[in-house]
Design an enzyme around this catalytic site. Structure first.
Site, PDB file in Angstrom:
ATOM      1  N   ASP A 211      -7.249  -2.907  -0.486  1.00  0.00           N
ATOM      2  CA  ASP A 211      -6.763  -1.780   0.314  1.00  0.00           C
ATOM      3  C   ASP A 211      -7.303  -1.848   1.738  1.00  0.00           C
ATOM      4  O   ASP A 211      -6.671  -1.359   2.673  1.00  0.00           O
ATOM      5  CB  ASP A 211      -7.183  -0.445  -0.314  1.00  0.00           C
ATOM      6  CG  ASP A 211      -6.486  -0.185  -1.636  1.00  0.00           C
ATOM      7  OD1 ASP A 211      -5.374  -0.697  -1.830  1.00  0.00           O
ATOM      8  OD2 ASP A 211      -7.057   0.537  -2.477  1.00  0.00           O
TER       9      ASP A 211
ATOM     10  N   VAL B 249      -8.270   1.943  -8.648  1.00  0.00           N
ATOM     11  CA  VAL B 249      -6.850   2.292  -8.650  1.00  0.00           C
ATOM     12  C   VAL B 249      -6.313   2.377  -7.223  1.00  0.00           C
ATOM     13  O   VAL B 249      -6.809   3.142  -6.406  1.00  0.00           O
ATOM     14  CB  VAL B 249      -6.614   3.626  -9.375  1.00  0.00           C
ATOM     15  CG1 VAL B 249      -5.114   3.881  -9.520  1.00  0.00           C
ATOM     16  CG2 VAL B 249      -7.287   3.623 -10.740  1.00  0.00           C
ATOM     17  N   SER B 250      -5.289   1.597  -6.933  1.00  0.00           N
ATOM     18  CA  SER B 250      -4.714   1.513  -5.593  1.00  0.00           C
ATOM     19  C   SER B 250      -3.302   2.090  -5.567  1.00  0.00           C
ATOM     20  O   SER B 250      -2.547   1.931  -6.526  1.00  0.00           O
ATOM     21  CB  SER B 250      -4.670   0.048  -5.142  1.00  0.00           C
ATOM     22  OG  SER B 250      -3.925  -0.088  -3.948  1.00  0.00           O
ATOM     23  N   PRO B 251      -2.917   2.713  -4.442  1.00  0.00           N
ATOM     24  CA  PRO B 251      -1.534   3.160  -4.281  1.00  0.00           C
ATOM     25  C   PRO B 251      -0.630   2.067  -3.719  1.00  0.00           C
ATOM     26  O   PRO B 251       0.583   2.267  -3.621  1.00  0.00           O
ATOM     27  CB  PRO B 251      -1.678   4.293  -3.257  1.00  0.00           C
ATOM     28  CG  PRO B 251      -2.783   3.822  -2.372  1.00  0.00           C
ATOM     29  CD  PRO B 251      -3.744   3.082  -3.279  1.00  0.00           C
TER      30      PRO B 251
ATOM     31  N   ILE C 182      -1.602   1.019  -9.103  1.00  0.00           N
ATOM     32  CA  ILE C 182      -1.877  -0.243  -9.796  1.00  0.00           C
ATOM     33  C   ILE C 182      -3.386  -0.439  -9.825  1.00  0.00           C
ATOM     34  O   ILE C 182      -4.124   0.214  -9.082  1.00  0.00           O
ATOM     35  CB  ILE C 182      -1.217  -1.466  -9.109  1.00  0.00           C
ATOM     36  CG1 ILE C 182      -1.780  -1.663  -7.687  1.00  0.00           C
ATOM     37  CG2 ILE C 182       0.293  -1.357  -9.098  1.00  0.00           C
ATOM     38  CD1 ILE C 182      -1.389  -2.973  -7.042  1.00  0.00           C
TER      39      ILE C 182
END
EC number: 3.5.1.23
Length: 704
Positions: free
Chosen positions: A393, A275-277, A177
């Site tokens: 994060d 962009v993050s997991p 995301i």
């Protein structure tokens, strides 16, 4: 005669078309262990001084491919399970390669990229800002990484065979995301309308096969931060993309331990800046409410703002996302799968590289929105206030907020005590309020790079753009389009452009000029000011055109040599001791006699300090299964996902320490008799290091 000419021309045409359909390269792949000191050294990534290593969950590896065309033009690309890459490290790798191979490898044709795991030992970057949370330079980390990076390229070189390269792509929707969506929305609406998502969802794969179509390796690029493991993690880990690589390699190296086997599978970083997991999104830790969109803060009493993954904890989230990435890559490799869309890569191999002095860069670029030519210039490196706020994060410290565009007299006083920015610096970076004037700080040595490494590798009709930082989603999209257009304009070919992030040298982030105005974390960490991205667009367009014309470019100013000025506050191992009536390797806590599926085995040894011997390409322990009366076979090592190694001091003054080894028994575990063996070294108080070993009694794993 006319017929002969026509026949000859027809032959040439057919030969040319055949060359486009199939191309033979020399291809080779290699892998090497780069696991640094797993204990007592801070991890690189979150800049959290409390995140000190205590053991290993998975080892970290460097994976390389080498490609050579029929004319002898050669490139090497490495994806390393590391936070990023430093130029001092690359320079050392080139030095070792040239000692072995002469000038076959050099700075221009070797690219080394980090996966951006935040769970590996730091101290290898040689710039103060990036090593300060590690307490300085760590020679042991630097050496094991330099040798491993060299070895993976050497092994790829030694494995060169005639082969082919295939390109394929697939969409992976449930892995990432955007962690700064409000910044992304600053980009023009007409530009955003060209894309369905606010992150790149495409996984791009290069497959390497020999002439008999035997699979040699697969390198995959996907934009996602390797931050499924959060800043509370204390175990060395390759995180989500590293786990995906282990799964991929396990599929094609059956019955091999992790990190072993001929097939090499890698998941490489791309334009992952925003962009993050952690796909469940940012929430307030106490209330569970959503965080403020602009500042990523929570109201008083609602807790901290952080994002989480799809699992019940960070380990399960890492596993879930790694599995999804591996499944996507496996789908492309399965030629019978509907996901298989592979096409053959054709064309020659080229490369180009240039060092660029960013603070002194002046140029111009055409602005398609205003339809005017804009003047651009770089700034001295500086970090903004929102840098200290951290991200969803990994939140930062104190009361800093993302999106800050005003300064504070107290923090300015602290800043100026370290190094004061000039009025020109302040104006150059607007609207970023400068928290750290890193470009003006020189004590005890350079805080951040001023000279960057810009590089292109062309493999047939594929161009890899090696960028020295973390490009955000839209910044990467613009760069890909720019390079593709330049290659088409000059070379007349349609190319696939891959962005390889965090390559060769690290300079934090790059956002679009529009995103820069928002001054969230990524913008505050865009160190060369609001024109940073425009400069890269200008440089890479020029490099692309020069490469397509087979022109050479000026090498540019080399980064400074700083090996001789490195400082470290990390102490070495003084000595190891053990309690009376025990010895090193003594099993303090034996396993139970019997375990079932989904249970966890835990054993404890009296141990030495793991920093005495990193057991590179080996293992600190093995879990062994009995085959017959005289034979035991290794089933798991310290590189296996199912195991964890946790070390802790029990008496600092006397040098006592213990090693806990955990084994999660998965449903895939074969029933039978097992035992656990630990190997280590201890440092004698009067000098010297000596090996030891410990072995548990055997125990049984029952059938489910």
């Amino acid at each position: 005669m006319a017929n002969s000419k026509m026949a000859f021309l027809a032959f040439l045409a057919v030969s040319f078309l055949c060359g486009l359909v199939s191309a033979t390269y020399k291809v080779g792949v290699g892998r090497a262990d780069i696991t640094g000191p797993p204990v007592e050294i801070n991890f690189m990534g979150y800049a959290n001084i409390k995140q000190v290593g205590r053991g290993i969950h998975t080892r970290v590896f460097a994976r390389a491919f080498v490609v050579e065309d029929e004319k002898g033009n050669r490139v090497a690309f490495v994806s390393a399970d590391a936070g990023m890459m430093g130029y001092g490290l690359k320079r050392e790798v080139i030095k070792r390669l040239q000692a072995r191979y002469g000038n076959i490898y050099h700075n221009d044709n070797v690219a080394i990229s980090g996966t951006h795991t935040h769970g590996a030992p730091g101290g290898f970057l040689m710039h103060l800002l990036y090593d300060i949370s590690i307490l300085g330079f760590v020679p042991q980390t630097f050496e094991v990484m330099a040798q491993g990076l060299y070895l993976c390229i050497k092994r790829a070189t030694d494995n060169l065979v005639d082969g082919r390269i295939l390109l394929s792509k697939t969409t992976v929707l449930n892995v990432n995301i955007n962690r700064s969506p409000s910044s992304y929305l600053r980009n023009p609406a007409e530009e955003r309308a060209q894309y369905e998502h606010d992150t790149d969802k495409t996984l791009t794969q290069l497959r390497f096969v020999d002439l008999e179509n035997n699979l040699l390796g697969a390198f995959n690029w996907y934009a996602v931060h390797a931050t499924s493991m959060n800043n509370t993690n204390r175990l060395v880990t390759s995180d989500n993309v590293g786990y995906a690589a282990l799964l991929l390699e396990k599929e094609y190296n059956p019955n091999k331990m992790p990190g072993k086997g001929k097939f090499v599978g890698a998941f490489c970083s791309s334009n992952l800046g925003d962009v993050s997991p952690n796909i469940m999104g940012p929430k307030c830790s106490i209330s569970g409410n959503e965080c403020d969109l602009l500042t990523s803060r929570c109201p008083t009493g609602e807790g901290d703002c952080f994002a989480s993954g799809p699992g019940k904890d960070m380990f399960e989230s890492t596993q879930i996302l790694g599995q999804r990435l591996a499944d996507a890559a496996l789908g492309l490799l399965n030629e019978q799968s509907q996901e298989s869309t592979a096409r053959e890569v054709t064309g020659d191999v080229r490369f180009i590289h240039q060092f660029v002095d960013m603070p002194n860069y002046n140029g111009s670029t055409y602005n398609p929105l205003s339809r005017k030519v804009d003047k651009i210039r770089g700034c001295q490196p500086a970090m903004g206030y929102s840098f200290a706020a951290g991200t969803t994060d990994g939140p930062g410290a104190f009361s800093f907020e993302q999106g800050t565009t005003t300064d504070n007299p107290m923090w300015n006083f602290v800043r100026d005590f370290i190094a004061a920015p000039t009025q020109e610096d302040i104006k150059c970076h607007e609207p970023k309020p400068i928290l750290l004037a890193t470009g003006r700080a020189t004590f005890p040595y350079e805080w951040q790079p001023k000279i960057v490494s810009d590089q292109l590798l062309k493999i047939g009709d594929v161009i890899i753009a090696a960028v020295p930082c973390e490009f955000t989603t839209m910044a990467g999209r613009r760069l890909r389009n720019q390079i593709r257009a330049a290659a088409s304009a000059v070379g007349g070919i349609d190319t696939e452009v891959i962005i390889a992030g965090l390559t060769n040298i690290y300079t934090s982030y790059t956002v679009t000029p529009e995103e820069y105005q928002a001054q969230r974390y990524e913008a505050a960490s865009t160190i060369f000011g609001p024109h940073t991205h425009s400069i890269y667009m200008d440089v890479f367009e020029r490099l692309t055109k020069a490469m397509m014309r087979n022109e050479t470019v000026d090498a540019g100013p080399s980064p400074p040599y700083m090996n001789d000025v490195m400082l470290s506050l990390n102490t070495g191992v003084l000595f190891d001791g053990h309690p009376i009536n025990t010895d090193f390797g003594y099993v303090k806590s034996q396993p139970n006699k019997e375990y079932g599926i989904n249970e966890t085995v835990k054993v404890t040894y009296i141990s030495g300090n793991p920093r005495n011997n990193l057991f590179t390409e080996k293992t600190y322990f093995t879990i062994e299964r009995k085959i017959n009366e005289d034979r035991w076979k290794v089933a798991y090592t310290d590189a296996s996902w199912e195991t964890k190694m946790v070390w802790h001091r029990t008496n600092t003054i006397l040098g006592f320490s213990e090693m806990d080894i955990y084994w999660d028994i998965s449903p895939q575990t074969l029933p039978g008799e097992y035992r656990i063996r630990h190997s280590g070294e201890y440092k004698y108080i009067l000098g010297g290091k000596y090996p030891y070993e410990g072995l548990t009694h055997s125990f049984t794993v029952k059938e489910d």
